[in-house]
Design an enzyme around this catalytic site. Structure first.
Site, PDB file in Angstrom:
ATOM      1  N   HIS A  37       0.849  -1.205   0.000  1.00  0.00           N
ATOM      2  CA  HIS A  37       0.000   0.000   0.000  1.00  0.00           C
ATOM      3  C   HIS A  37       0.881   1.250   0.000  1.00  0.00           C
ATOM      4  O   HIS A  37       0.557   2.252  -0.651  1.00  0.00           O
ATOM      5  CB  HIS A  37      -0.879   0.054   1.255  1.00  0.00           C
ATOM      6  CG  HIS A  37      -1.840  -1.092   1.394  1.00  0.00           C
ATOM      7  ND1 HIS A  37      -1.688  -2.077   2.343  1.00  0.00           N
ATOM      8  CD2 HIS A  37      -2.959  -1.398   0.711  1.00  0.00           C
ATOM      9  CE1 HIS A  37      -2.685  -2.935   2.243  1.00  0.00           C
ATOM     10  NE2 HIS A  37      -3.472  -2.553   1.254  1.00  0.00           N
ATOM     11  N   GLN A  61     -17.734  -7.800   0.003  1.00  0.00           N
ATOM     12  CA  GLN A  61     -16.826  -8.590  -0.830  1.00  0.00           C
ATOM     13  C   GLN A  61     -16.323  -9.838  -0.118  1.00  0.00           C
ATOM     14  O   GLN A  61     -15.484 -10.553  -0.641  1.00  0.00           O
ATOM     15  CB  GLN A  61     -15.662  -7.734  -1.345  1.00  0.00           C
ATOM     16  CG  GLN A  61     -14.669  -7.276  -0.288  1.00  0.00           C
ATOM     17  CD  GLN A  61     -13.668  -6.278  -0.862  1.00  0.00           C
ATOM     18  OE1 GLN A  61     -13.986  -5.107  -1.093  1.00  0.00           O
ATOM     19  NE2 GLN A  61     -12.453  -6.720  -1.104  1.00  0.00           N
ATOM     20  N   GLY A 147      -3.007  -2.153  -6.839  1.00  0.00           N
ATOM     21  CA  GLY A 147      -1.806  -2.982  -6.914  1.00  0.00           C
ATOM     22  C   GLY A 147      -1.979  -4.141  -7.890  1.00  0.00           C
ATOM     23  O   GLY A 147      -3.073  -4.707  -8.014  1.00  0.00           O
ATOM     24  N   LYS A 149      -0.820  -7.006  -7.454  1.00  0.00           N
ATOM     25  CA  LYS A 149      -0.948  -8.300  -6.779  1.00  0.00           C
ATOM     26  C   LYS A 149      -2.365  -8.857  -6.964  1.00  0.00           C
ATOM     27  O   LYS A 149      -2.553 -10.040  -7.177  1.00  0.00           O
ATOM     28  CB  LYS A 149      -0.618  -8.212  -5.293  1.00  0.00           C
ATOM     29  CG  LYS A 149      -0.619  -9.614  -4.672  1.00  0.00           C
ATOM     30  CD  LYS A 149      -0.119  -9.632  -3.273  1.00  0.00           C
ATOM     31  CE  LYS A 149      -1.157  -9.211  -2.288  1.00  0.00           C
ATOM     32  NZ  LYS A 149      -2.295 -10.153  -2.180  1.00  0.00           N
ATOM     33  N   GLN A 153      -8.581  -8.265  -9.880  1.00  0.00           N
ATOM     34  CA  GLN A 153      -9.275  -7.050  -9.428  1.00  0.00           C
ATOM     35  C   GLN A 153      -8.878  -5.859 -10.318  1.00  0.00           C
ATOM     36  O   GLN A 153      -9.729  -5.064 -10.734  1.00  0.00           O
ATOM     37  CB  GLN A 153      -8.917  -6.762  -7.969  1.00  0.00           C
ATOM     38  CG  GLN A 153      -9.386  -5.426  -7.463  1.00  0.00           C
ATOM     39  CD  GLN A 153      -9.192  -5.263  -5.968  1.00  0.00           C
ATOM     40  OE1 GLN A 153      -9.980  -5.777  -5.187  1.00  0.00           O
ATOM     41  NE2 GLN A 153      -8.162  -4.552  -5.546  1.00  0.00           N
ATOM     42  N   SER A 186      -1.909  -8.013   3.451  1.00  0.00           N
ATOM     43  CA  SER A 186      -2.406  -7.820   4.817  1.00  0.00           C
ATOM     44  C   SER A 186      -2.630  -9.166   5.491  1.00  0.00           C
ATOM     45  O   SER A 186      -2.618  -9.269   6.712  1.00  0.00           O
ATOM     46  CB  SER A 186      -3.729  -7.043   4.793  1.00  0.00           C
ATOM     47  OG  SER A 186      -3.536  -5.819   4.134  1.00  0.00           O
TER      48      SER A 186
HETATM   49  O1  PAF Z   1      -7.925  -4.407  -2.740  1.00  0.00           O
HETATM   50  C1  PAF Z   1      -8.599  -4.081  -1.736  1.00  0.00           C
HETATM   51  O2  PAF Z   1      -8.069  -3.813  -0.648  1.00  0.00           O
HETATM   52  C2  PAF Z   1     -10.112  -4.009  -1.832  1.00  0.00           C
HETATM   53  O3  PAF Z   1     -10.604  -5.007  -2.673  1.00  0.00           O
HETATM   54  C3  PAF Z   1     -10.628  -2.634  -2.251  1.00  0.00           C
HETATM   55  C4  PAF Z   1     -10.166  -2.265  -3.653  1.00  0.00           C
HETATM   56  C5  PAF Z   1     -10.154  -1.571  -1.277  1.00  0.00           C
HETATM   57  C6  PAF Z   1     -12.167  -2.616  -2.265  1.00  0.00           C
HETATM   58  O4  PAF Z   1     -12.683  -2.883  -0.997  1.00  0.00           O
END
Ligand code: PAF
Length: 282
Positions: A37, A61, A147, A149, A153, A186
């Site tokens: 991050h 999610q 990112g 990774k 997404q 994380s």
């Molecule tokens: O990658 C993440 O941490 C999450 O999927 C995000 C993009 C913050 C959406 O909740």
């Protein structure tokens, strides 16, 4: 650096910045921030005049039985981390602020979400794309930073922004790794010392794949089998090991040019993902 918890406070703060002509960068996160991050925030600070970081563990999610309740929540430490890196504003809303009533409107990207993580995490990407659309609408940033990774997404968000003509740019930043190759996540903090050692099998498998491709192996099944063998040696429980097209995320039979090599593996109870990609083969 300011921390705000409500949508109206966030909007007012961003409006004030925009009035001064600021180019606004946005780094969406679920907190428990690490150097991965950090590199997104640093890039945003370099490329924008003002940087907003959202910290929100998005319930929509997570599927049943996933780690929503245990997901690390470390706002104070995260705030100090963002401050040090030069972020200007943290948006840390509650779940009630983001979802004040039953959510009846969802944003879904088709096809790209069918395979890889989407196959075993039904509803996950619908939650991600919905919360990102909400966050993009709330923050009104010029550029959002994600990112590599989370490669799927990244592809899904890019496509959503393009398909829906959302008025911002998406910037995908490289994976940040520990010195021994483990991709920053994380969820790494869930690993015991013994699991932490075994978790290296993800990176080992990807590096072996890269070597084999460079040595001329182009057959996807042969490459996948070799990666699976490396992961299984370290008792990694494979969710998927896939070789797919970088944009469509459709499985490839052979690596000819651009390809994404992506994997998801359980090390003990912790599910980790990692990937590399080939942009052009020499
Ligand atoms: O990658 C993440 O941490 C999450 O999927 C995000 C993009 C913050 C959406 O909740």
């Amino acid at each position: 650096m300011k921390i705000v918890h409500t949508i109206s406070d966030l909007r007012q703060s961003v409006l004030d910045m925009k009035k001064q002509g600021a180019k606004v960068g946005f780094v969406p996160t679920m907190g428990a921030l690490h150097a991965g991050h950090g590199s997104l925030i640093e890039t945003a600070v370099k490329e924008c005049d003002t940087v907003v970081v959202s910290i929100f563990v998005n319930p929509t999610q997570f599927g049943p039985g996933e780690d929503l309740d245990t997901y690390p929540r470390t706002l104070e430490v995260d705030a100090a981390f963002c401050d040090k890196l030069g972020a200007d504003l943290i948006f840390a809303p509650s779940a009630d602020e983001m979802y004040p009533s039953e959510q009846l409107t969802w944003v879904e990207v088709e096809k790209l979400t069918d395979g890889l993580c989407g196959a075993n995490r039904p509803g996950h990407f619908r939650g991600v794309t919905t919360v990102c659309t909400k966050l993009f609408n709330i923050v009104g940033a010029d550029i959002a930073f994600f990112g590599q990774k989370d490669a799927q997404q990244a592809a899904v968000i890019r496509r959503m922004v393009c398909d829906l003509n959302l008025p911002l740019k998406i910037r995908i930043c490289p994976i940040v790794r520990e010195a021994d190759g483990l991709a920053m996540s994380s969820r790494n903090r869930y690993l015991s010392a013994e699991e932490r050692k075994r978790a290296l099998c993800l990176h080992k498998a990807l590096m072996a794949c890269r070597e084999q491709v460079m040595a001329g192996q182009r057959d996807a099944n042969a490459l996948i089998d070799a990666m699976k063998a490396i992961i299984e040696q370290d008792q990694g429980e494979i969710d998927y090991v896939s070789i797919v097209d970088i944009e469509t995320l459709e499985p490839l039979n052979r690596i000819e040019e651009k390809a994404l090599i992506a994997l998801a593996v359980h090390i003990g109870p912790t599910r980790l993902i990692d990937n590399i990609y080939f942009d052009r083969l020499e």
